[in-house]
Design a protein around this motif. Structure first.
Motif, PDB file in Angstrom:
ATOM      1  N   HIS A  66       0.859  -1.188   0.000  1.00  0.00           N
ATOM      2  CA  HIS A  66       0.000   0.000   0.000  1.00  0.00           C
ATOM      3  C   HIS A  66       0.886   1.225   0.000  1.00  0.00           C
ATOM      4  O   HIS A  66       1.760   1.376   0.844  1.00  0.00           O
ATOM      5  CB  HIS A  66      -0.887  -0.040   1.259  1.00  0.00           C
ATOM      6  N   LEU A  84      -5.191  -2.774   6.801  1.00  0.00           N
ATOM      7  CA  LEU A  84      -5.979  -2.708   5.570  1.00  0.00           C
ATOM      8  C   LEU A  84      -6.070  -4.070   4.885  1.00  0.00           C
ATOM      9  O   LEU A  84      -7.163  -4.535   4.532  1.00  0.00           O
ATOM     10  CB  LEU A  84      -5.359  -1.684   4.615  1.00  0.00           C
ATOM     11  N   TYR A  85      -4.933  -4.732   4.697  1.00  0.00           N
ATOM     12  CA  TYR A  85      -4.962  -6.029   4.015  1.00  0.00           C
ATOM     13  C   TYR A  85      -5.642  -7.106   4.836  1.00  0.00           C
ATOM     14  O   TYR A  85      -6.306  -7.985   4.276  1.00  0.00           O
ATOM     15  CB  TYR A  85      -3.558  -6.439   3.554  1.00  0.00           C
ATOM     16  N   ARG A  87      -8.220  -6.568   6.699  1.00  0.00           N
ATOM     17  CA  ARG A  87      -9.655  -6.314   6.515  1.00  0.00           C
ATOM     18  C   ARG A  87     -10.119  -6.715   5.121  1.00  0.00           C
ATOM     19  O   ARG A  87     -11.221  -7.237   4.964  1.00  0.00           O
ATOM     20  CB  ARG A  87      -9.960  -4.850   6.805  1.00  0.00           C
ATOM     21  N   ILE A  88      -9.298  -6.467   4.103  1.00  0.00           N
ATOM     22  CA  ILE A  88      -9.678  -6.888   2.749  1.00  0.00           C
ATOM     23  C   ILE A  88      -9.823  -8.408   2.699  1.00  0.00           C
ATOM     24  O   ILE A  88     -10.774  -8.934   2.118  1.00  0.00           O
ATOM     25  CB  ILE A  88      -8.655  -6.396   1.703  1.00  0.00           C
ATOM     26  N   LEU A  93     -12.949  -6.417  -0.540  1.00  0.00           N
ATOM     27  CA  LEU A  93     -12.444  -5.113  -0.959  1.00  0.00           C
ATOM     28  C   LEU A  93     -13.479  -4.008  -0.831  1.00  0.00           C
ATOM     29  O   LEU A  93     -13.235  -2.970  -0.218  1.00  0.00           O
ATOM     30  CB  LEU A  93     -11.926  -5.195  -2.400  1.00  0.00           C
ATOM     31  N   GLU A  94     -14.644  -4.212  -1.428  1.00  0.00           N
ATOM     32  CA  GLU A  94     -15.651  -3.149  -1.464  1.00  0.00           C
ATOM     33  C   GLU A  94     -16.069  -2.711  -0.062  1.00  0.00           C
ATOM     34  O   GLU A  94     -16.125  -1.522   0.236  1.00  0.00           O
ATOM     35  CB  GLU A  94     -16.866  -3.612  -2.258  1.00  0.00           C
ATOM     36  N   THR A  96     -14.413  -3.089   2.753  1.00  0.00           N
ATOM     37  CA  THR A  96     -13.287  -2.477   3.451  1.00  0.00           C
ATOM     38  C   THR A  96     -13.101  -1.030   3.019  1.00  0.00           C
ATOM     39  O   THR A  96     -12.993  -0.131   3.867  1.00  0.00           O
ATOM     40  CB  THR A  96     -11.993  -3.277   3.196  1.00  0.00           C
ATOM     41  N   ILE A  97     -13.058  -0.790   1.723  1.00  0.00           N
ATOM     42  CA  ILE A  97     -12.830   0.578   1.226  1.00  0.00           C
ATOM     43  C   ILE A  97     -13.974   1.498   1.621  1.00  0.00           C
ATOM     44  O   ILE A  97     -13.759   2.636   2.044  1.00  0.00           O
ATOM     45  CB  ILE A  97     -12.622   0.577  -0.308  1.00  0.00           C
ATOM     46  N   TRP A 110      -1.973  -6.132  -4.696  1.00  0.00           N
ATOM     47  CA  TRP A 110      -1.903  -7.366  -3.919  1.00  0.00           C
ATOM     48  C   TRP A 110      -2.074  -8.563  -4.824  1.00  0.00           C
ATOM     49  O   TRP A 110      -2.688  -8.502  -5.870  1.00  0.00           O
ATOM     50  CB  TRP A 110      -2.918  -7.376  -2.777  1.00  0.00           C
ATOM     51  N   ASN A 112      -3.619 -12.227  -4.738  1.00  0.00           N
ATOM     52  CA  ASN A 112      -4.547 -13.072  -4.017  1.00  0.00           C
ATOM     53  C   ASN A 112      -4.036 -14.501  -4.129  1.00  0.00           C
ATOM     54  O   ASN A 112      -4.068 -15.102  -5.205  1.00  0.00           O
ATOM     55  CB  ASN A 112      -5.956 -12.935  -4.604  1.00  0.00           C
ATOM     56  N   HIS A 171     -10.900  -1.310  -9.940  1.00  0.00           N
ATOM     57  CA  HIS A 171     -10.228  -2.513  -9.446  1.00  0.00           C
ATOM     58  C   HIS A 171      -9.894  -3.368 -10.640  1.00  0.00           C
ATOM     59  O   HIS A 171     -10.750  -3.791 -11.401  1.00  0.00           O
ATOM     60  CB  HIS A 171     -11.144  -3.254  -8.469  1.00  0.00           C
TER      61      HIS A 171
END
Length: 172
Positions: A66, A84-85, A87-88, A93-94, A96-97, A110, A112, A171
């Motif tokens: 990040h 952050l990662y 939580r993702i 993603l959606e 979290t952001i 990132w 996956n 994304h």
């Protein structure tokens, strides 16, 4: 995948013989993720260095970096990026952001580990550029297009396209 963390100057990534070997011998698509950390939240330590690996097993979770600052995600002794990662990986993603409060500057990349995809997302507050080798076996990205031009100059036997900015809020 292979991953490595260290605390050193960013230019070492380009000049390191082992990294050069990756470029020269790439037989399959290659994404080399490197991060030069400007410590805004948390000290410059190996624990705070990127990438962050989240997940329970070697072949699940996320491996991410990040560029930016998200003060609302800072937790004691951990960077906003690590939180952050996590939580993702947990919430997606959606969600979290959309749940980040206050200031949020980010260029996220990132891998996956669960589905084998490379992911990118940035907002207006951070730039992120990429370029491909002519045969498209190598993609290189950086927050500054000058760094990509340095890589292209470092490997004159390879032909790279011009740096292109990743789209904002897309994304990919």
């Amino acid at each position: 995948y292979n991953w490595y963390k260290d605390v050193q100057a960013a230019c070492n990534l380009v000049w390191d013989p082992a990294i050069a070997d990756f470029f020269v011998k790439a037989k399959t698509p290659l994404v080399l993720m490197g991060h030069a950390r400007w410590a805004t939240i948390g000290a410059v330590t190996l624990a705070n260095a990127h990438p962050f690996r989240v997940g329970d097993a070697k072949d699940t979770g996320l491996l991410g970096m990040h560029n930016g600052t998200i003060p609302s995600l800072k937790e004691k002794d951990r960077t906003d990026s690590e939180v952050l990662y996590e939580r993702i990986a947990k919430d997606g993603l959606e969600k979290t952001i959309s749940n980040i409060n206050g200031q949020k500057a980010y260029a996220l990349t990132w891998f996956n580990l669960t589905d084998g995809t490379f992911n990118v997302l940035r907002n207006h507050d951070r730039t992120l550029y990429y370029m491909y080798s002519q045969d498209r076996t190598i993609m290189v990205y950086a927050s500054d297009d000058a760094f990509l031009k340095l890589i292209a100059a470092r490997y004159p036997t390879m032909t790279f396209g011009n740096p292109v900015a990743f789209d904002v809020d897309e994304h990919s």
